[in-house]
Each structure stands twice: as C-alpha cells, then as structure tokens.
Design an enzyme around this catalytic site. Structure first.
Site, PDB file in Angstrom:
ATOM      1  N   ASP A  41       0.865  -1.184   0.000  1.00 21.86           N
ATOM      2  CA  ASP A  41       0.000   0.000   0.000  1.00 21.86           C
ATOM      3  C   ASP A  41       0.897   1.227   0.000  1.00 21.86           C
ATOM      4  OD1 ASP A  41      -2.437  -1.439   0.139  1.00 21.86           O
ATOM      5  OD2 ASP A  41      -2.243  -1.633   2.307  1.00 21.86           O
ATOM      6  N   ASP A  56      -7.076  -1.318  -4.593  1.00 25.87           N
ATOM      7  CA  ASP A  56      -8.127  -1.048  -3.616  1.00 25.87           C
ATOM      8  C   ASP A  56      -9.142  -0.041  -4.158  1.00 25.87           C
ATOM      9  OD1 ASP A  56      -6.755  -2.721  -1.871  1.00 25.87           O
ATOM     10  OD2 ASP A  56      -5.765  -1.055  -0.826  1.00 25.87           O
TER      11      ASP A  56
END
Length: 159
Positions: free
Chosen positions: A121, A139
């Site tokens: 991330d 995401d």
C-alpha cells in the site's frame, strides 16, 4: 457488441487493472523505502506500507504463516465465486464492468500476497493528523467496483 468480444474486453480491463496496479506498487516499493513520505498535496502523501491482513489492516498482525495462507485461500475462494457470478451475469447479457474492477483489483492484491507475503500500500490520504488507512490502486478499483455492483443491484431491484 457480441458476447465473445465483450468478454475479451472485460478480460482486457481486468489485465489492465492488474498491470497498472502491479507497476505502481513496484514503483512505490523501489522509491518509497525507509518510511519516507512523498507529499503530493495538502491531503495526500505517497508512503510505503505493507499489509498481511485485509482491508483497513484488519488481521495485519497474523502471528503465523498458516493464518496468512488460510486468509489468502479464503480471499482467493471469494474472488473465484465472484468471478463465477460475473460470468453468469455476462451470459445473461448484463454488463460486468464493475465486476471486472473488483476482480482485477482483488487478483492484483492476491498476487502481492503470494509473491511478497503482504500487500503493498502507498496512498496515504489525510486531513490534518487524521489518516485514512493506506491503500493502493487495486483497492480503488475494488471499492468503485463494489459500489457499482451494489448500485446495479439496487437499481435492478427498484425497477
């Protein structure tokens, strides 16, 4: 558009999402090491983070590899079931753009889990000291896809 050509379009969309997400994560992993934040503007930084769990870092602290692989297996089974649902929708002549978003993003995150042992991330959205959990391109597609599928289902049930 013929069903076969539209199915190829969906597969192209899925592969494009996977490619873009994997390329962005590769860049982030190579350039955002040592927890160095790269501010984009007053509300967003690029900041490397890893996640062995699921959304919002739930189950991130799995103490064993066994738990990590069980979680990865469950995620993969859900993706497979969702892909089966998408194929049925497609065969019923329903567009599956949003389903393709979910499938592409979810597969890309599973690729991370299998190749790195965690999901990369790097997008850090914040307002002052309040930070949203760090996320990635995959995401974004999963969230947009889920919202789109929910909207389609609500609209279908409303008509």
């Amino acid at each position: 558009m013929k069903r076969s050509s539209s199915f190829v379009l969906y597969l192209f969309l899925i592969s494009t999402i996977i490619t873009a997400d994997q390329a962005s994560k590769r860049w982030a992993f190579a350039n955002l090491a040592d927890n160095a934040d790269f501010p984009l503007n007053w509300w967003c930084n690029l900041s490397l983070s890893t996640n062995r769990g699921i959304s919002w870092s739930l189950f991130n602290n799995l103490s064993t590899n066994f738990g990590f692989y069980i979680l990865t297996f469950i995620i993969s089974a859900v993706i497979l079931a969702f892909a089966f649902y998408a194929v049925i929708q497609h065969l019923n002549k329903v567009s599956i753009y949003f389903e393709s978003f979910v499938i592409g993003g979810a597969i890309s995150n599973v690729i991370d889990r299998l190749t790195h042992g965690f999901v990369i991330d790097f997008i850090d959205v914040h307002l002052g000291i309040w930070h949203w959990p760090t996320f990635n391109i995959a995401d974004i597609f999963v969230v947009i896809g889920v919202l789109g599928v929910l909207f389609k289902e609500l609209r279908k049930n409303h008509d």
